[in-house]
Scaffold this motif. Sequence first.
Motif, PDB file in Angstrom:
ATOM      1  N   ALA B 212      45.230  37.760  48.925  1.00 16.14           N
ATOM      2  CA  ALA B 212      45.508  38.867  49.872  1.00 16.14           C
ATOM      3  C   ALA B 212      44.197  38.513  51.112  1.00 16.14           C
ATOM      4  N   LEU B 213      43.505  38.763  50.645  1.00 17.10           N
ATOM      5  CA  LEU B 213      41.887  39.062  51.325  1.00 17.10           C
ATOM      6  C   LEU B 213      41.570  37.434  53.022  1.00 17.10           C
ATOM      7  N   ARG B 214      42.520  36.980  52.243  1.00 15.67           N
ATOM      8  CA  ARG B 214      42.008  35.718  53.397  1.00 15.67           C
ATOM      9  C   ARG B 214      43.727  35.826  54.303  1.00 15.67           C
ATOM     10  N   GLN B 215      44.542  36.375  53.909  1.00 15.94           N
ATOM     11  CA  GLN B 215      45.784  36.347  55.392  1.00 15.94           C
ATOM     12  C   GLN B 215      45.442  37.373  56.613  1.00 15.94           C
ATOM     13  N   ARG B 216      46.209  36.601  57.699  1.00 16.58           N
ATOM     14  CA  ARG B 216      45.992  37.991  59.008  1.00 16.58           C
ATOM     15  C   ARG B 216      47.425  38.325  59.217  1.00 16.58           C
ATOM     16  N   ASP B 217      48.508  37.492  58.369  1.00 11.16           N
ATOM     17  CA  ASP B 217      49.569  38.335  58.918  1.00 11.16           C
ATOM     18  C   ASP B 217      50.120  39.241  57.875  1.00 11.16           C
ATOM     19  N   MET B 432      37.820  34.703  57.417  1.00 12.85           N
ATOM     20  CA  MET B 432      39.548  34.821  56.805  1.00 12.85           C
ATOM     21  C   MET B 432      40.135  33.143  57.467  1.00 12.85           C
ATOM     22  N   PRO B 433      40.166  32.526  57.084  1.00 15.62           N
ATOM     23  CA  PRO B 433      40.876  31.199  56.755  1.00 15.62           C
ATOM     24  C   PRO B 433      42.144  31.751  56.605  1.00 15.62           C
ATOM     25  N   ALA B 434      42.875  31.389  58.231  1.00 13.31           N
ATOM     26  CA  ALA B 434      44.933  30.901  57.200  1.00 13.31           C
ATOM     27  C   ALA B 434      44.653  30.032  56.172  1.00 13.31           C
ATOM     28  N   ALA B 435      45.121  30.327  54.926  1.00 15.81           N
ATOM     29  CA  ALA B 435      45.526  29.728  53.657  1.00 15.81           C
ATOM     30  C   ALA B 435      46.824  28.576  54.416  1.00 15.81           C
ATOM     31  N   LYS B 436      46.655  27.390  53.583  1.00 20.19           N
ATOM     32  CA  LYS B 436      47.463  26.692  53.915  1.00 20.19           C
ATOM     33  C   LYS B 436      48.933  26.954  53.217  1.00 20.19           C
ATOM     34  N   ALA B 437      50.151  26.497  53.665  1.00 24.26           N
ATOM     35  CA  ALA B 437      51.312  26.389  52.475  1.00 24.26           C
ATOM     36  C   ALA B 437      51.754  25.282  51.633  1.00 24.26           C
ATOM     37  N   ILE B 438      52.571  25.446  51.217  1.00 23.35           N
ATOM     38  CA  ILE B 438      52.832  24.242  50.275  1.00 23.35           C
ATOM     39  C   ILE B 438      53.856  23.692  50.722  1.00 23.35           C
ATOM     40  N   ARG B 439      53.627  22.448  50.274  1.00 19.75           N
ATOM     41  CA  ARG B 439      55.002  22.438  50.992  1.00 19.75           C
ATOM     42  C   ARG B 439      55.331  20.856  50.070  1.00 19.75           C
ATOM     43  N   TRP B 440      55.928  21.086  48.615  1.00 21.02           N
ATOM     44  CA  TRP B 440      55.685  20.283  48.011  1.00 21.02           C
ATOM     45  C   TRP B 440      57.157  19.438  47.527  1.00 21.02           C
TER      46      TRP B 440
END
Lengths: 491, 482
Positions: B212-217, B432-440
């Motif tokens: 959560a600490l890494r999010q911008r949104d 705070m780099p935005a985390a990447k979403a996984i598109r499995w």
Amino acid sequence: MSAVLIWLILAPIVLALIAALIDKTVFRWALAGAGSLGYAVLVSMTVWYVWGQGPVHATIGGWSVPWGIGLRVDELSALFYLLLGLGLAGAMLFIGSTRGFNRGESPLLFLLAGAGAGILAAADLFNLFVFVELAAVCTAALIALKGAGPEGRRDSGAAGFLYLVLASASGMILLVSIMLIYAATGQLNMDEIAGRIHAMAPLPYAAAAAGVVAAFGVKIGLVPLHFWQARAYAAAGSAQAAFLSGVAMKLYLYAMLRILGHPLAVAQQAPALLSALLVIGAVNVLLGHIMALAQRDLRRLLAFSSVAHLGYILMGFGAGTRLGLVAAILHVVNHVMMKTALFWSGHVLCRQTRSADWRRFRGCAEAQPLIFAAFIVASLAIVGVPLTGGFASKWLVSVAAFEQFGLWPVLVVAMGTIISAVYYARIIRMCLGRHSTQDQERSRATATVTAPRFVVAARVPPTLAAVACLAVGMGIRWVLPWVERAAGALH
Amino acid sequence: MHDRAFIPFAEYAFGLPTTGAEQALFAFFALLGLLVILFMLPDRKPGMLVASLFHVTGGLLTLAANDLIGMLLGFELMTFSAFAIIIQRRDRAALGSGLRYIVVQIISAGLFFAGAVWHWHLTGSLAVAPAAPAAQPLFLASILIKTAMVPLHFWLVDAYPQAPYSGGVLLSVFTTKAGVYAAARLLRVGWLGQPVVAWIGAVVAVVAVVGALRQRDVRRLLAYHIVSQVGYMMAGVGLAGVDRAGDIGLNAGLFHAVNHIVYKALLLMVAAAICPLFRHDDLYRMGGALRRMPKTFVIAVIASAAIVGVPPLSGYASKELLKQATDNQLMIGLLSLASVGTGLSFIKFVYLIFVRPSKEPLPPLRDPGLLRLTPMLILAALCLFNGLWPALVSSDFAAAYYTPKAVAIGLLPPLVAAGIWVVGRRQVLDKMPAAKAIRWPEWVEKKMGSSYARLRAWHGIHPQTVFLALFVFWIALALGLS
């Protein structure tokens, strides 16, 4: 009552002959509609009678049973008769109201129904064989027919021919099996065979039983023998594939269950065959679903889905218990409704977008809300969401298979559920998407025909079938006793 | 084994849950459903309203089910209605997230189904009760997906931000908490003498806070906090696996669920009130809302204080009960660490939205209208009520919540967080780099492409081969049988 049995078979054949003579579209429509509805009423009355009064027997030509031709309708065949009658009426109304009949289509459907009625009523193996062959010819013609029509595809002739070749091979194997049984028991009547089957030597018995499985395996799509199905259904078009996959395939399945269960008594004589059927069923489930996941043509996708659902039925039958048989028959009933609902609503969606490729279904949800709702309900049922009939039969299949074979069949069922959820959700997601403005402009630029208009009647059969999927699930406590009685006729 | 199988929908029944905390959760599900639907009304989206009604029904059915099939029915209702809510926007991203959501939920349902079959086979009963030991792993896997325990959390943080703002509020209430309820009723995992589920929950509480600490949104941040808070709940209900005080653990987990749905719905309502005015979800581009939206500010501070666990508020009460349920210092330490992270995250949340002056010209901001403000005020009042009279809500245990020592320990994590904030604000804000979403699903399909090609080639075989196959099949079967 015995005269009615004969008319159950003769009526569709006579209707087929008359329909073949009619040339005018309106009359063809009227005959198909009135004839199939009348036949459905006749069937329903017979079923009502059988459920009230018990099995009905008839002999033809005054010869008594070991020599004459026997007919018999018991609770199990009555249930399948109901599916056949309603399925035929639905198919006629749907084809007639969506795109009208191709030449020869309604006679062939009637003839196929007549052959199916023969399969369901036959009390001896040779009659059964004759009707199976008749049905095979009709099916091949139905598959090939589209090549002759205005919207014909070149592949349909080849697919029909492939089916014909395979059906002949399977007919040959069936004939050999019947010969083996006849040589050992000296009888063709099923009841008589059942009394003497225990005396049959192991090797001929095994060859005959395996032959029956292989012969009907081609027709129903048992896994190594299923590959013709996708091609044939795509060639036949979704309106006819609904009848072929939803109803006609169940008739062969009935014949297989009947021969294996009653005269051959595999549960006592060769329980290993039942285990083998369960394993093949599991393979069917996995392979069918995995292949369906890779399909872009909706009709091929649904064809592979029906390979998978045959697997569930066989898993129930292969459990070898009374509960397993009930589960299998319940899944047959459900599958008839789910698959016809999917094929019919899919047919409307295909015509709406003028493409059988589901990836082009964008915007269908807005264009055809009712049909889309029917598609959603039917896919929920076929995925097996609680409250639908699909869940009830999957649950019973799982419980029955678990009691015999432990956890792995249940995991197969769960796995199949997951994969099928993926591909149905993908289609629904695509239908819900909106056209981008770019798409709209492009289609406006290239479209030469406007989107097809459907008469109201075309929306009725898919909607009814989808409602039936729900009704079976919610009213399972009233449906199940009937299915149990049908299973009782075999077990 | 059993001569008749359980017939789904013919032999089942629904009824209210029996223990106090379960009843409280049921009541709060109903109340939150009502309030969130009120909150939704100004959106004028009839389709979403219908789906929301189904979603609330699904949540209530899950809690009211007396058998596993009824529970599964509730789960499925929630799944499909949530799909309808998520895809409201109908664009590519929303449809993709909805698809992933539904697939993951069906996997969970499939595992639940298999577990139910096994449980039925072993016990001959489908009543909602602690599952047979052999069936536990299946239920565990199903519930870990349902409660979005890291690393199975991707569906949640992916899908919830795609829903419309008010729809997202509704989603945050039901699915995961129904999963916690299922865990409380079914799971008793005590492998190697350890409360496995509780350990998973405690670790996830910490890990998700770091996420959560890494999010911008805004809403992704809140979604990560859902995962983290559900970790607390699982830490509570997981204690029932071994602990002698397992019942307190169950009570604490469910009580925390009750409190969490109140303050998390409130926080998402704050986001729903603010984001549409800014026309984006990026925390770092917001700011300066304090003066124009004072009521929203007060509500946001109350909700943030509640989720962090500042003493007179609801989060404090359930965390205190949770600490009383276990005497394992490591677990308490993990949960306190998660509280520190939560504190930091929500100081940042309030600071960035309300306090920091905006770098961009401010859009016309104002407090939401009465129809939206009323549910928010009711929920804020509930945060206070649940904190002040916790015994009224979860009435099974007479615990002492407000001893001086407990209050002091409860105040510690927020104070530590505030201290870190004062010392290292730059560090917290800028790393705070935005985390990447996984598109499995795409990944799976790419991997499986080559095997598909082979399978497809196999389906193009010639009739001659088929004859051969047919005869070999026949002979093999015959030889096998004889």
